[in-house]
Design an enzyme around this catalytic site. Sequence first.
Site, PDB file in Angstrom:
ATOM      1  N   ARG A 108      10.113   8.279  19.592  1.00 19.19           N
ATOM      2  CA  ARG A 108      10.002   8.553  18.218  1.00 19.19           C
ATOM      3  C   ARG A 108      11.685   8.824  17.854  1.00 19.19           C
ATOM      4  O   ARG A 108      11.972   9.796  18.038  1.00 19.19           O
ATOM      5  CB  ARG A 108       9.366   9.553  17.440  1.00 19.19           C
ATOM      6  N   HIS A 135       7.771  -0.021  13.591  1.00 20.33           N
ATOM      7  CA  HIS A 135       6.437   0.677  13.598  1.00 20.33           C
ATOM      8  C   HIS A 135       5.601  -0.031  14.401  1.00 20.33           C
ATOM      9  O   HIS A 135       4.844  -0.268  14.106  1.00 20.33           O
ATOM     10  CB  HIS A 135       6.707   1.429  12.854  1.00 20.33           C
ATOM     11  N   GLN A 138       1.700   1.426  15.384  1.00 13.60           N
ATOM     12  CA  GLN A 138       0.990   1.580  13.586  1.00 13.60           C
ATOM     13  C   GLN A 138       0.189   0.436  13.299  1.00 13.60           C
ATOM     14  O   GLN A 138      -0.836   0.451  12.652  1.00 13.60           O
ATOM     15  CB  GLN A 138       1.939   1.793  12.663  1.00 13.60           C
ATOM     16  N   ASP A 226       3.594   1.948   1.322  1.00 13.46           N
ATOM     17  CA  ASP A 226       4.702   3.095   2.699  1.00 13.46           C
ATOM     18  C   ASP A 226       4.815   3.662   1.407  1.00 13.46           C
ATOM     19  O   ASP A 226       5.701   3.673   0.720  1.00 13.46           O
ATOM     20  CB  ASP A 226       5.323   2.538   3.910  1.00 13.46           C
ATOM     21  N   CYS A 265       0.295   3.226   6.302  1.00 13.07           N
ATOM     22  CA  CYS A 265       0.283   4.081   7.543  1.00 13.07           C
ATOM     23  C   CYS A 265       0.941   5.546   7.715  1.00 13.07           C
ATOM     24  O   CYS A 265      -0.590   6.674   8.729  1.00 13.07           O
ATOM     25  CB  CYS A 265       1.584   3.514   8.279  1.00 13.07           C
ATOM     26  N   ARG A 293      -5.617   4.329  15.575  1.00  7.71           N
ATOM     27  CA  ARG A 293      -4.014   4.515  16.227  1.00  7.71           C
ATOM     28  C   ARG A 293      -3.991   5.302  17.949  1.00  7.71           C
ATOM     29  O   ARG A 293      -3.598   4.597  18.595  1.00  7.71           O
ATOM     30  CB  ARG A 293      -2.891   5.751  15.690  1.00  7.71           C
TER      31      ARG A 293
HETATM   32  N1   CP Z   1       1.839   7.011  10.886  1.00  8.87           N
HETATM   33  C1   CP Z   1       2.573   8.146  11.478  1.00  8.87           C
HETATM   34  O1   CP Z   1       3.055   6.789  12.714  1.00  8.87           O
HETATM   35  O2   CP Z   1       2.651   9.432  11.221  1.00  8.87           O
HETATM   36  P1   CP Z   1       3.095  10.222  11.857  1.00  8.87           P
HETATM   37  O3   CP Z   1       4.445   9.668  11.463  1.00  8.87           O
HETATM   38  O4   CP Z   1       2.253  11.276  11.243  1.00  8.87           O
HETATM   39  O5   CP Z   1       3.087   9.878  13.749  1.00  8.87           O
HETATM   40  N1  NVA Z   2       8.721   4.548   6.831  1.00 12.44           N
HETATM   41  C1  NVA Z   2       7.792   5.411   7.213  1.00 12.44           C
HETATM   42  C2  NVA Z   2       6.606   5.837   8.235  1.00 12.44           C
HETATM   43  C3  NVA Z   2       6.391   7.071   8.300  1.00 12.44           C
HETATM   44  C4  NVA Z   2       4.604   6.933   9.578  1.00 12.44           C
HETATM   45  C5  NVA Z   2       9.456   6.846   8.300  1.00 12.44           C
HETATM   46  O1  NVA Z   2       9.901   5.483   9.336  1.00 12.44           O
HETATM   47  O2  NVA Z   2       9.463   7.788   7.547  1.00 12.44           O
END
Ligand code: CP
Ligand code: NVA
Length: 308
Positions: A108, A135, A138, A226, A265, A293
């Site tokens: 990540r 993502h 997700q 989101d 998400c 997930r």
């Molecule tokens: N939706 C998601 O990816 O959550 P986290 O940021 O908690 O991993």
């Molecule tokens: N769009 C958000 C998703 C978090 C899971 C971010 O990138 O912070």
Amino acid sequence: MTRHLINLADAGGDAIAAMLNDAIDRKAARAGFPKGKADADAPLAGRVLAMVFEKNSTRTRVSFDVAMRQLGGSALTLDSGTTQLGRGETIADTARVLSRMADVIMLRTDDHAKVEELARHATVPVINGLTDLSHPCQIMADLLTVIEHGKALPGLEVAWLGDGNNVLNSIVEAAGLMKFNVRIGVPEGYESDAGFIANAQAGGANVRVVRDPAEAIRGADVVVTDTWISMGQAHADAKLAAMAPYQVNDALMAHAKPDALFLHCLPVHRGEEVTDAVIDGPRSVVWDEAENRIHAQKSVLRWVFGQL
Ligand code: CP
Ligand code: NVA
């Protein structure tokens, strides 16, 4: 060739369908099991997942860890603050080392180019656990959730309200691969990636950007939003003001189909992109989505190992 899941197109529509079917079957087969108990066939016994987080996470971190346990393997969590990555060791060298110590790597990160670089130098599969661009894991969980709630993907009408972000890019990508349609309600200047939209349209999906939030949501089978400010983005009052008309609330939801599902998400900013009444209401499936997930990623993990 080593399989990576950097974006959904790396798998393609047939493999995504196979992963979703596998996830449905495996989820049903372990109904009632304690969460950490391995599946009967333990298909990834002995395998180790190395997760690297350059950004915060709750769901991705826990779901990949539990997924590996259920598949009979194990996972370890690394972050840039406590590894040499944070002191300047390169992504390429990190890829070389982790490839000798782990069987699969998840990253990540803030910069999509980093996950591509990791994959270039790794000799084991690399999975994108969220970048600034996309993502994919997700969206595997989102597709699973939609199917579980009785909606077929081909021809599905999905409405997105709010910021044109990484999550939306992967929804748009999935639309082209799985043949559903997306109406994107975003304010001017906050549109999602044009390349993903063009690819989805070339794949036969009807993907349209509209400014009127009511038009975006009208007749939708699935409504998704989101956070308005993603990780790594600066808090900006101008952006919040531009997003305000796109808040998913009861008035806006009234334009969707009566049996429309609401997805998010998470984490949610209650009272910003969605009201409590909607996210806690009868059409919200966000907790199923979060649990999924685990189930979706188990199938992603099986796919990168060539088991699907
Ligand atoms: N939706 C998601 O990816 O959550 P986290 O940021 O908690 O991993
Ligand atoms: N769009 C958000 C998703 C978090 C899971 C971010 O990138 O912070």
